[in-house]
Design a protein around this motif. Sequence first.
Motif, PDB file in Angstrom:
ATOM      1  N   VAL A  32       1.166  -1.323  -0.001  1.00  0.00           N
ATOM      2  CA  VAL A  32      -0.525  -0.176  -0.120  1.00  0.00           C
ATOM      3  C   VAL A  32       0.373   1.334   0.190  1.00  0.00           C
ATOM      4  O   VAL A  32       1.268   1.010   0.709  1.00  0.00           O
ATOM      5  N   PHE A  33       0.949   2.344  -1.069  1.00  0.00           N
ATOM      6  CA  PHE A  33       1.613   3.036  -1.068  1.00  0.00           C
ATOM      7  C   PHE A  33       0.979   4.442  -1.614  1.00  0.00           C
ATOM      8  O   PHE A  33       1.423   4.832  -2.655  1.00  0.00           O
ATOM      9  N   ILE A  34      -0.386   4.682  -0.744  1.00  0.00           N
ATOM     10  CA  ILE A  34      -1.008   5.634  -1.188  1.00  0.00           C
ATOM     11  C   ILE A  34      -0.264   7.083  -0.485  1.00  0.00           C
ATOM     12  O   ILE A  34      -0.801   8.829  -1.341  1.00  0.00           O
ATOM     13  N   GLY A  35       1.049   7.374  -0.375  1.00  0.00           N
ATOM     14  CA  GLY A  35       2.282   8.012  -0.165  1.00  0.00           C
ATOM     15  C   GLY A  35       2.794   8.463  -1.357  1.00  0.00           C
ATOM     16  O   GLY A  35       3.543   9.760  -0.910  1.00  0.00           O
ATOM     17  N   ASP A  36       2.896   7.806  -2.146  1.00  0.00           N
ATOM     18  CA  ASP A  36       3.911   7.858  -3.282  1.00  0.00           C
ATOM     19  C   ASP A  36       3.828   8.661  -4.338  1.00  0.00           C
ATOM     20  O   ASP A  36       2.371   9.324  -4.322  1.00  0.00           O
ATOM     21  N   ASP A  37       4.621   8.679  -5.391  1.00  0.00           N
ATOM     22  CA  ASP A  37       4.340   9.570  -6.617  1.00  0.00           C
ATOM     23  C   ASP A  37       4.999   8.363  -7.846  1.00  0.00           C
ATOM     24  O   ASP A  37       5.892   7.702  -7.632  1.00  0.00           O
ATOM     25  N   ILE A  38       4.336   8.959  -8.787  1.00  0.00           N
ATOM     26  CA  ILE A  38       5.541   8.494  -9.970  1.00  0.00           C
ATOM     27  C   ILE A  38       6.916   8.368  -9.789  1.00  0.00           C
ATOM     28  O   ILE A  38       7.239   6.716 -10.536  1.00  0.00           O
ATOM     29  N   ASN A  39       7.280   9.048  -9.378  1.00  0.00           N
ATOM     30  CA  ASN A  39       9.188   8.925  -9.381  1.00  0.00           C
ATOM     31  C   ASN A  39       9.338   7.483  -8.194  1.00  0.00           C
ATOM     32  O   ASN A  39      11.040   7.516  -8.326  1.00  0.00           O
ATOM     33  N   GLN A  40       9.035   6.955  -7.958  1.00  0.00           N
ATOM     34  CA  GLN A  40       9.073   5.882  -6.554  1.00  0.00           C
ATOM     35  C   GLN A  40       8.449   4.808  -6.955  1.00  0.00           C
ATOM     36  O   GLN A  40       8.209   3.388  -6.026  1.00  0.00           O
ATOM     37  N   GLN A  41       7.888   4.478  -8.175  1.00  0.00           N
ATOM     38  CA  GLN A  41       7.426   3.065  -9.325  1.00  0.00           C
ATOM     39  C   GLN A  41       8.497   1.989  -8.989  1.00  0.00           C
ATOM     40  O   GLN A  41       7.986   0.604  -8.589  1.00  0.00           O
ATOM     41  N   LYS A  42       9.528   2.047  -8.729  1.00  0.00           N
ATOM     42  CA  LYS A  42      10.952   1.477  -8.596  1.00  0.00           C
ATOM     43  C   LYS A  42      10.417   0.055  -7.931  1.00  0.00           C
ATOM     44  O   LYS A  42      10.844  -1.190  -7.885  1.00  0.00           O
ATOM     45  N   LYS A  43      10.309   0.061  -7.000  1.00  0.00           N
ATOM     46  CA  LYS A  43       9.914  -1.026  -5.486  1.00  0.00           C
ATOM     47  C   LYS A  43       8.689  -1.091  -5.419  1.00  0.00           C
ATOM     48  O   LYS A  43       8.147  -1.711  -5.091  1.00  0.00           O
ATOM     49  N   TYR A  44       7.049  -0.138  -6.792  1.00  0.00           N
ATOM     50  CA  TYR A  44       6.855  -1.728  -7.007  1.00  0.00           C
ATOM     51  C   TYR A  44       6.830  -3.373  -7.638  1.00  0.00           C
ATOM     52  O   TYR A  44       6.271  -3.998  -7.658  1.00  0.00           O
ATOM     53  N   GLU A  45       8.061  -2.966  -7.610  1.00  0.00           N
ATOM     54  CA  GLU A  45       8.501  -4.702  -8.694  1.00  0.00           C
ATOM     55  C   GLU A  45       8.317  -6.152  -7.977  1.00  0.00           C
ATOM     56  O   GLU A  45       8.057  -6.743  -8.736  1.00  0.00           O
ATOM     57  N   CYS A  46       8.570  -5.172  -7.039  1.00  0.00           N
ATOM     58  CA  CYS A  46       8.755  -6.677  -5.737  1.00  0.00           C
ATOM     59  C   CYS A  46       7.247  -6.963  -5.802  1.00  0.00           C
ATOM     60  O   CYS A  46       6.961  -8.064  -4.549  1.00  0.00           O
ATOM     61  N   TYR A  47       6.303  -6.267  -6.325  1.00  0.00           N
ATOM     62  CA  TYR A  47       4.375  -6.536  -5.663  1.00  0.00           C
ATOM     63  C   TYR A  47       4.106  -6.764  -6.442  1.00  0.00           C
ATOM     64  O   TYR A  47       3.381  -6.277  -8.218  1.00  0.00           O
ATOM     65  N   ASP A  48       2.943  -7.600  -6.502  1.00  0.00           N
ATOM     66  CA  ASP A  48       1.418  -8.199  -7.382  1.00  0.00           C
ATOM     67  C   ASP A  48       0.476  -7.142  -7.619  1.00  0.00           C
ATOM     68  O   ASP A  48      -0.500  -6.790  -8.074  1.00  0.00           O
ATOM     69  N   ASN A  49      -0.003  -6.758  -6.169  1.00  0.00           N
ATOM     70  CA  ASN A  49      -1.161  -6.214  -5.546  1.00  0.00           C
ATOM     71  C   ASN A  49      -1.080  -4.800  -5.412  1.00  0.00           C
ATOM     72  O   ASN A  49       0.504  -5.037  -4.061  1.00  0.00           O
ATOM     73  N   ILE A  50      -1.374  -3.803  -5.347  1.00  0.00           N
ATOM     74  CA  ILE A  50      -1.165  -2.258  -4.786  1.00  0.00           C
ATOM     75  C   ILE A  50      -1.817  -2.087  -4.910  1.00  0.00           C
ATOM     76  O   ILE A  50      -2.469  -1.470  -6.135  1.00  0.00           O
ATOM     77  N   VAL A  51      -1.631  -1.105  -4.036  1.00  0.00           N
ATOM     78  CA  VAL A  51      -3.112   0.380  -3.827  1.00  0.00           C
ATOM     79  C   VAL A  51      -1.912   1.644  -4.063  1.00  0.00           C
ATOM     80  O   VAL A  51      -0.884   2.094  -3.377  1.00  0.00           O
TER      81      VAL A  51
END
Length: 270
Positions: A32-51
């Motif tokens: 769950v990354f509702i405090g993030d922005d598009i510049n931090q998408q690198k961290k999403y690579e390890c997740y199958d389901n993201i908010v």
Amino acid sequence: MKAKHIKCLAVLFSAVTVLLVACCKDSFDYGVFIGDDINQQKKYECYDNIVVDPSSFKSKQVETLKADGKNVYAYLNIGSLENAQPYYKSYEDVLLDRYDGWPDEHWADVTKEKWQRLVVQDRARVYKERGLDGLFIDNTDVYYRYHTPEVYQSLKSMLASLKRQGFKLIVNGGDVFVSETLKDGSAKKLYDGVNQEDVFTTYDFNKKKYGRQAKKNTDYYERYLKQARKAGLDVYIVEYRAGRELSKKIDAYCDRHGYKWYNADGINLN
């Protein structure tokens, strides 16, 4: 000797990379990354389901995430409004009390047609246009705060409308509202899953301190989530700064019950 050394390092690096990728894929299926922005998408690579917070994402970014096989859920606040939202001034007339712990946020009168249009028409249209197929519904807790049949029916009506538009819905918190829908048998028709924060951990807003959840509260949430799962709903959990030993316990608990969980670094979820 130097070339051989470099070659050995390259082989070692490749092996470590493969191992990390494998661990990454096996270990993190929900974030769950509702405090993030598009510049931090690198961290999403390890997740199958993201908010995510949809205001920070354009259609192209969403398409990229979905093309990578990820289920992307947009955060949607259904029961309150933050004054940072660009449309805040237009909805001041439907706002109620200040939200405890969040001084820049107010509860909304969800029975008002104006508010319902904002949620199920304006916001939903924007999220559809950006390619978002799932919604992470926050603050159905408004029913706990303003416990009336009108509030309950208004929440059900909004969820039903969003569901008809093809969104997959996860209701965050709102255990009083969710429990009511479990009792009247409408839960599965209105949404697909529930997310519960603080099952094993907690955050004291007054002391600004993270800690361990009281056993009686953990027991309550465990019974509640078991009922949700029995009703055919997906179950997700968000904890805050769970330590190594507690994380192992939560891992085992979620494995036994088929739940997904995320260990957040802080309450801002960034």
